[in-house]
Motif scaffolding. Sequence first.
Motif, short mmCIF file in Angstrom:
data_model
loop_
_atom_site.label_atom_id
_atom_site.label_comp_id
_atom_site.label_asym_id
_atom_site.label_seq_id
_atom_site.Cartn_x
_atom_site.Cartn_y
_atom_site.Cartn_z
N ARG A 49 0.81 -1.22 0.00
CA ARG A 49 0.00 0.00 0.00
C ARG A 49 0.84 1.27 0.00
NH1 ARG A 49 -3.61 -1.03 5.14
NH2 ARG A 49 -3.19 1.20 5.31
N GLY A 50 2.17 1.13 0.11
CA GLY A 50 3.04 2.29 0.12
C GLY A 50 3.39 2.79 1.50
N VAL A 51 3.07 2.00 2.54
CA VAL A 51 3.40 2.39 3.91
C VAL A 51 4.88 2.08 4.17
CG1 VAL A 51 2.94 1.95 6.36
CG2 VAL A 51 1.05 2.02 4.71
N THR A 52 5.63 3.09 4.59
CA THR A 52 7.05 2.90 4.90
C THR A 52 7.21 2.06 6.16
OG1 THR A 52 7.62 5.01 3.88
CG2 THR A 52 9.20 4.09 5.45
N VAL A 53 8.19 1.14 6.15
CA VAL A 53 8.48 0.29 7.31
C VAL A 53 9.94 0.52 7.72
CG1 VAL A 53 8.52 -2.04 8.25
CG2 VAL A 53 6.83 -1.43 6.50
N VAL A 54 10.15 0.86 8.97
CA VAL A 54 11.50 1.13 9.49
C VAL A 54 11.86 0.09 10.54
CG1 VAL A 54 12.93 2.77 10.77
CG2 VAL A 54 11.33 3.60 9.04
N PRO A 55 12.99 -0.62 10.39
CA PRO A 55 13.43 -1.55 11.43
C PRO A 55 14.14 -0.81 12.57
CG PRO A 55 14.89 -1.70 9.54
CD PRO A 55 13.83 -0.69 9.19
N HIS A 56 13.76 -1.16 13.78
CA HIS A 56 14.27 -0.51 14.99
C HIS A 56 14.99 -1.55 15.84
CE1 HIS A 56 14.45 2.47 18.14
NE2 HIS A 56 13.66 1.80 18.96
N GLY A 57 16.31 -1.49 15.88
CA GLY A 57 17.09 -2.48 16.61
C GLY A 57 17.16 -2.22 18.10
N VAL A 58 17.29 -3.30 18.88
CA VAL A 58 17.36 -3.17 20.33
C VAL A 58 18.53 -3.92 20.95
CG1 VAL A 58 14.86 -2.81 20.57
CG2 VAL A 58 15.79 -5.13 20.71
N SER A 59 19.33 -4.61 20.14
CA SER A 59 20.35 -5.48 20.73
C SER A 59 21.77 -5.21 20.26
CB SER A 59 20.01 -6.95 20.43
OG SER A 59 20.07 -7.21 19.04
N LEU A 60 21.98 -4.16 19.46
CA LEU A 60 23.31 -3.93 18.92
C LEU A 60 24.29 -3.46 19.99
CD1 LEU A 60 24.74 -4.20 16.22
CD2 LEU A 60 24.08 -1.86 15.67
N GLY A 61 23.82 -2.65 20.93
CA GLY A 61 24.70 -2.21 22.01
C GLY A 61 25.79 -1.27 21.55
N LEU A 62 25.43 -0.26 20.76
CA LEU A 62 26.44 0.67 20.23
C LEU A 62 27.19 1.42 21.30
CD1 LEU A 62 24.37 2.13 17.24
CD2 LEU A 62 26.40 0.67 17.06
N GLY A 63 26.59 1.58 22.48
CA GLY A 63 27.26 2.29 23.56
C GLY A 63 28.14 1.42 24.42
N GLY A 64 28.25 0.13 24.07
CA GLY A 64 29.10 -0.78 24.83
C GLY A 64 30.56 -0.62 24.48
N ALA A 65 31.42 -1.22 25.28
CA ALA A 65 32.86 -1.06 25.08
C ALA A 65 33.37 -1.85 23.88
CB ALA A 65 33.60 -1.50 26.35
N ASP A 66 32.70 -2.92 23.51
CA ASP A 66 33.13 -3.72 22.37
C ASP A 66 32.71 -3.08 21.05
OD1 ASP A 66 34.32 -5.86 23.82
OD2 ASP A 66 32.32 -6.65 24.25
N ARG A 67 33.43 -3.39 20.00
CA ARG A 67 33.00 -2.96 18.68
C ARG A 67 31.75 -3.73 18.27
NH1 ARG A 67 38.41 -2.46 18.95
NH2 ARG A 67 39.32 -0.53 18.11
N PRO A 68 30.91 -3.16 17.43
CA PRO A 68 29.65 -3.83 17.06
C PRO A 68 29.90 -5.20 16.46
CG PRO A 68 29.63 -1.54 16.34
CD PRO A 68 31.02 -1.82 16.81
N ASP A 69 29.04 -6.14 16.83
CA ASP A 69 29.14 -7.50 16.34
C ASP A 69 28.78 -7.56 14.86
OD1 ASP A 69 29.15 -10.55 17.03
OD2 ASP A 69 27.28 -10.22 15.94
N GLU A 70 29.63 -8.18 14.05
CA GLU A 70 29.40 -8.22 12.61
C GLU A 70 28.12 -8.96 12.25
OE1 GLU A 70 32.73 -9.72 10.46
OE2 GLU A 70 34.14 -8.20 11.21
N GLY A 71 27.83 -10.03 12.98
CA GLY A 71 26.62 -10.78 12.70
C GLY A 71 25.36 -9.97 12.95
N ARG A 72 25.35 -9.20 14.02
CA ARG A 72 24.18 -8.37 14.32
C ARG A 72 24.03 -7.26 13.28
NH1 ARG A 72 22.32 -9.50 19.55
NH2 ARG A 72 23.83 -10.65 20.84
N LEU A 73 25.14 -6.70 12.85
CA LEU A 73 25.08 -5.66 11.82
C LEU A 73 24.56 -6.23 10.51
CD1 LEU A 73 28.36 -3.63 12.43
CD2 LEU A 73 26.02 -2.79 12.65
N THR A 74 25.03 -7.41 10.14
CA THR A 74 24.57 -8.05 8.91
C THR A 74 23.06 -8.31 8.98
OG1 THR A 74 26.72 -9.08 8.51
CG2 THR A 74 24.80 -10.09 7.44
#
Length: 434
Positions: A49-74
Amino acid sequence: MQRLGTGIGWRPEIADAVEGMPGIDWVEVVAENVCPGHLPESLRRLRKRGVTVVPHGVSLGLGGADRPDEGRLTALAERAEALGSPLVTEHIAFVRAGGPLTASPRLEAGHLLPVPRTRDALDVLCENIRVAQDALPVPLAVENIAALVSWPGEEMTEAQFLYELADRTGVRLLIDVANLHTNHVNRGEDPAEALAGLPLEAMAYVHVAGGFERDGVWHDSHAHPVPRPVLDILTDLASRISPPGVLLERDENFPEPAELERELGAIREAVEKGGAQPGLAWRAAAPEEPPGVPTDRARQRLALAQTALLSALVAGTPVPERFDRVRLGVQARALAGKRADVVAKVAPELPVILGAVAYRAAFLAYAQRAPMTDGYRRDALSFAEHLLLGGELGDAGVGRELREWWLERTGPTPRSRRPGIRLARATRRVLLRH
């Protein structure tokens, strides 16, 4: 940035209602709850119908000390492509700690926790966001979170922290006005002052949600109506700049569709009352050599601090120095309660087998001794294993049924799906109960 309009968080429980609501320009989905190859038919119809859908992540943990997990980013990138999304969003938060940087066990919060507003944390966050931006096929926007606790010794206000973050990385901002209200009640931070200092031209869209206050603490529940103070903050924001999009979040305790439509109407009225014109397009600085690239020492310092806090919240270790012990106790109880609720959703058979009251009591007792280390599904299995090995089940029939449930999900090979065998197993379970 694309103008999105008025939207609502898509959840399976209200999928039919969302499809039938007038004036819905776009929806947001929890990225981890959809599979790119098997999108829900409701989302497919909305997209058609033309409704935009935006995915909203909750588990990436960008503020954590580790670099982002490649699998989660993929995985996040795959969802953006499958949904044809113009952007993806995540949170300025940490969700796990421990591991190699601290030579300690990995701990999972199961919740979004605040990062300290320090130079170390900002440098780490900026680099993590750049890594994410390089891995994603569409622009990234990050959300300010609600918090029950404050870090001692912070070096910046939230507005200063977010302004520098946006300026250094070019990342968009998802501004949650309900979280600004939460931080006003819980941390004494002035929402108007925060809005005045934010780079509003970097705004991707706005979240609006409800919550409740108990004993002087505001809980950002996403399960209650949007209160007037949150709508007033939205009006204040809209008087400064016309938001590209505004979205109502509701995660549980869903009301009738008519009530959701009334809340959406109140949100539209709050924006119209602000009446600002669209702002200029955001143009962040892009230096050839980004300043403040974090050293390994900076990551380790942040890792140690976050691990100490998370361990106090979920493993009962001593409260780190200068933290508010009362607030940490409130946060710890909230985390344990949320963990019990989510495990009950991930494994709905457990409250049925054990009984709802007995399940909750047993799980909260288990949570005090066993921090989550590998997500909610593993947590459900570990909890069942704990009960089976601990001999704490007084009813032999309950124990047999729980063991059968556990074996179904942990056996070395999939158990037979043949109808005859499944019927025999079901009959055996009924006979065992008697």
